[in-house]
Scaffold this active site. Structure first.
Site, short mmCIF file in Angstrom:
data_model
loop_
_atom_site.label_atom_id
_atom_site.label_comp_id
_atom_site.label_asym_id
_atom_site.label_seq_id
_atom_site.Cartn_x
_atom_site.Cartn_y
_atom_site.Cartn_z
N ASP A 55 12.80 3.98 -27.30
CA ASP A 55 13.12 2.55 -27.44
C ASP A 55 14.43 2.41 -28.20
O ASP A 55 14.72 3.18 -29.13
CB ASP A 55 12.02 1.83 -28.24
CG ASP A 55 10.79 1.54 -27.39
OD1 ASP A 55 10.74 1.97 -26.23
OD2 ASP A 55 9.89 0.85 -27.90
N ASP A 78 15.29 0.30 -30.35
CA ASP A 78 15.23 -0.26 -31.70
C ASP A 78 14.54 0.68 -32.70
O ASP A 78 14.19 0.26 -33.80
CB ASP A 78 14.51 -1.62 -31.67
CG ASP A 78 13.17 -1.55 -30.94
OD1 ASP A 78 12.64 -0.43 -30.75
OD2 ASP A 78 12.66 -2.61 -30.54
N TRP A 126 6.36 -7.31 -20.78
CA TRP A 126 6.01 -6.54 -21.97
C TRP A 126 4.59 -5.97 -21.87
O TRP A 126 3.66 -6.66 -21.47
CB TRP A 126 6.12 -7.44 -23.20
CG TRP A 126 5.85 -6.71 -24.47
CD1 TRP A 126 6.77 -6.11 -25.27
CD2 TRP A 126 4.57 -6.50 -25.08
NE1 TRP A 126 6.14 -5.53 -26.34
CE2 TRP A 126 4.79 -5.74 -26.25
CE3 TRP A 126 3.27 -6.85 -24.75
CZ2 TRP A 126 3.77 -5.36 -27.10
CZ3 TRP A 126 2.23 -6.46 -25.59
CH2 TRP A 126 2.50 -5.72 -26.77
N GLU A 156 2.65 -0.33 -20.14
CA GLU A 156 3.17 0.92 -19.56
C GLU A 156 2.93 2.10 -20.50
O GLU A 156 2.72 3.23 -20.05
CB GLU A 156 4.65 0.78 -19.18
CG GLU A 156 5.69 1.03 -20.26
CD GLU A 156 5.63 0.05 -21.41
OE1 GLU A 156 5.23 -1.09 -21.21
OE2 GLU A 156 6.01 0.45 -22.54
N ASP A 157 2.90 1.83 -21.82
CA ASP A 157 2.65 2.92 -22.77
C ASP A 157 1.18 3.35 -22.74
O ASP A 157 0.87 4.54 -22.82
CB ASP A 157 3.12 2.56 -24.19
CG ASP A 157 2.65 1.18 -24.64
OD1 ASP A 157 2.14 0.41 -23.80
OD2 ASP A 157 2.80 0.87 -25.83
N MET A 213 11.43 0.28 -37.07
CA MET A 213 11.75 -0.49 -35.86
C MET A 213 12.53 -1.72 -36.28
O MET A 213 12.07 -2.52 -37.10
CB MET A 213 10.48 -0.91 -35.10
CG MET A 213 10.82 -1.40 -33.70
SD MET A 213 9.42 -2.07 -32.79
CE MET A 213 9.58 -3.79 -33.20
N HIS A 216 12.69 -7.74 -34.35
CA HIS A 216 13.24 -8.55 -33.25
C HIS A 216 12.17 -9.47 -32.70
O HIS A 216 10.97 -9.25 -32.89
CB HIS A 216 13.78 -7.65 -32.13
CG HIS A 216 12.73 -6.79 -31.51
ND1 HIS A 216 11.86 -7.26 -30.54
CD2 HIS A 216 12.38 -5.49 -31.72
CE1 HIS A 216 11.04 -6.27 -30.19
NE2 HIS A 216 11.32 -5.19 -30.90
N ARG A 276 10.37 -11.26 -29.24
CA ARG A 276 10.12 -10.83 -27.86
C ARG A 276 11.27 -11.31 -26.98
O ARG A 276 11.71 -12.46 -27.10
CB ARG A 276 8.79 -11.45 -27.39
CG ARG A 276 8.37 -11.16 -25.96
CD ARG A 276 7.80 -9.77 -25.75
NE ARG A 276 6.84 -9.33 -26.73
CZ ARG A 276 5.57 -9.69 -26.77
NH1 ARG A 276 5.07 -10.51 -25.88
NH2 ARG A 276 4.76 -9.22 -27.69
C1 UD2 Z 1 6.11 -1.66 -28.17
C2 UD2 Z 1 6.28 -0.16 -27.99
C3 UD2 Z 1 7.22 0.09 -26.82
C4 UD2 Z 1 6.70 -0.56 -25.54
C5 UD2 Z 1 6.34 -2.01 -25.79
C6 UD2 Z 1 5.53 -2.63 -24.66
C7 UD2 Z 1 6.11 0.99 -30.15
C8 UD2 Z 1 6.80 1.40 -31.39
N1 UD2 Z 1 6.85 0.35 -29.23
O1 UD2 Z 1 7.39 -2.15 -28.54
O2 UD2 Z 1 7.43 1.47 -26.61
O3 UD2 Z 1 5.70 0.18 -25.04
O4 UD2 Z 1 5.58 -2.22 -26.97
O5 UD2 Z 1 6.29 -2.75 -23.49
O6 UD2 Z 1 4.95 1.22 -29.97
N2 UD2 Z 1 14.03 -3.58 -23.92
C9 UD2 Z 1 15.34 -4.02 -23.82
N3 UD2 Z 1 15.59 -5.31 -23.44
C10 UD2 Z 1 14.59 -6.17 -23.15
C11 UD2 Z 1 13.25 -5.72 -23.26
C12 UD2 Z 1 12.98 -4.43 -23.66
O7 UD2 Z 1 16.30 -3.28 -24.09
O8 UD2 Z 1 14.89 -7.33 -22.79
C13 UD2 Z 1 13.74 -2.15 -24.20
C14 UD2 Z 1 14.21 -1.70 -25.58
O9 UD2 Z 1 14.55 -0.34 -25.54
C15 UD2 Z 1 12.97 -1.96 -26.39
C16 UD2 Z 1 11.89 -1.47 -25.43
O10 UD2 Z 1 12.35 -1.89 -24.16
O11 UD2 Z 1 12.98 -1.26 -27.62
C17 UD2 Z 1 10.48 -1.99 -25.74
O12 UD2 Z 1 10.47 -3.41 -25.82
P1 UD2 Z 1 10.18 -4.19 -27.21
O13 UD2 Z 1 10.97 -3.56 -28.29
O14 UD2 Z 1 10.36 -5.64 -26.99
O15 UD2 Z 1 8.63 -3.93 -27.42
P2 UD2 Z 1 7.81 -3.66 -28.80
O16 UD2 Z 1 8.70 -3.67 -29.98
O17 UD2 Z 1 6.63 -4.53 -28.87
MN MN Z 2 10.65 -3.09 -30.32
#
Ligand code: UD2
Ligand code: MN
Length: 345
Positions: free
Chosen positions: A191, A193, A257, A260-261, A287, A290, A292
């Protein structure tokens, strides 16, 4: 007052000589550099051409680099001040460090030794430029200290359609495996971030065992609570090439969102692989906070249904039926950028 002809003559000869010497110097340095590369010597050189008259070329010729030993310059826990890091993020068009060499293609490796492991870092991306700047400025020196050969692939989804992280991951993997000039032992899905907080958390993989590695098993977002057995493999996940092929990559049909994980978690188990995790202190990640993203909505029912069906689906949605279109590839100072049309929902 006009100079006497003899003085003028001297001046012409002098300038002619200086120009010829400069041209010869440039040509011979270029030739030497190519020859030595060809002969598998290692050459690092720095050019600083300020004017046609002043050329400084430094050539260091070393015998074949020794194979890297275990990294001995690691700093361990890194004190990270997020407020500062975000303010001073890295210029994406500048190189981070002079301690690295490009090795065949666009991978980096340390100046002083030949790495044993070669690692592709694959980052799904859209509209998070600040995160990318912070991550690359932070990660590049760590990977060099870990004595790795590495190349970062930023896989950007084009357009404003719903985000599809699985398709981006699979596209990045196939490009790194089939199109990049470097062979990679490990593929790390990262990811944008996620900032590692301890450089002893090695960006490697297991090529001979059945363990994939969840490198981010203690994350600020979850108050550093240990992520363990049966839980998510989100964040930063590492595979060998064979392992990623065996699980058929990420699913292609999770839009928006989430899910997939968890699906990947079940693919790993289905194939008899295990999830390894580094010691707790080492796998700490910060992390970047940020909201959504606008085009990455959560659709609870759809995600839950799909995760439930993950085991049946593992063979039919993934690397083997990926249909994306990579519309642009650009090699930038710190990373290779893929611009990808993932199709529509
Ligand atoms: C969690 C998971 C992540 C992913 C997600 C569900 C952890 C630490 N992280 O992160 O791996 O499985 O849930 O999908 O468990 N991104 C972009 N632009 C966008 C949207 C997504 O660049 O408009 C990429 C970016 O690399 C981001 C990643 O996708 O870090 C995951 O998206 P997130 O950071 O919004 O999701 P988060 O923090 O809930
Ligand atoms: Mn994130």
């Amino acid at each position: 007052m006009r100079s006497p002809p003899i003085r003028k003559c001297f001046l012409y000869v002098f300038f002619a000589l200086v120009s010829i010497t400069n041209v010869m110097w440039i040509v011979s340095s270029y030739w030497l550099n190519r020859r030595l590369r060809h002969n598998a010597f290692n050459v690092t050189y720095r050019e600083n051409v300020t004017s046609a008259m002043s050329v400084t070329i430094r050539i260091t010729v070393l015998a074949e680099k020794p194979v890297c030993s275990a990294p001995d310059k690691l700093v361990g826990v890194m004190k990270m001040n997020m407020a500062e890091m975000i303010k001073t993020y890295h210029d994406l068009n500048a190189s981070v460090s002079t301690q690295s060499t490009r090795s065949g293609g666009f991978a980096f490796e340390p100046d002083s030794c030949k790495p044993k492991l070669s690692v592709a870092i694959i980052i799904p991306f859209r509209d998070r430029e600040d995160h990318l700047k912070t991550l690359l400025g932070h990660l590049h020196p760590i990977l060099l200290r870990q004595n790795l050969r590495f190349q970062v692939f930023v896989v950007e989804q084009s357009g404003n359609g719903t985000f599809n992280k699985g398709r981006l991951m699979n596209t990045g993997f196939l490009y790194a495996k089939n199109e990049a000039k470097t062979h990679f032992d490990c593929y790390i899905f990262h990811d944008v971030d996620m900032l590692p907080e301890d450089d002893r958390n090695l960006y490697s993989c297991e090529t001979t065992t059945n363990r994939v590695y969840h490198l981010s098993c203690s994350v600020s977002k979850f108050n550093y609570k240990p992520l363990c057995c049966g839980m998510t493999v989100g964040g930063v996940l590492s595979f060998s090439e064979n392992q990623y092929i065996k699980v058929n990559g990420f699913p292609n049909d999770y839009w928006g969102w989430g899910g997939e994980d968890d699906d990947m978690n079940s693919r790993i188990k289905l194939q008899g692989l295990r999830v390894g995790r580094p010691a707790l202190g080492l796998c700490r990640y910060c992390m970047i906070e940020h909201e959504r993203d606008h085009f990455n909505p959560y659709t609870e029912n759809v995600v839950n249904d799909r995760v439930a069906a993950a085991n049946q689906k593992a063979k039919i949605s993934g690397l083997n039926n990926l249909k994306t279109n990579t519309t642009g590839v650009t090699n930038r100072p710190l990373y290779t950028h893929l611009y990808v049309d993932v199709g529509t929902q």
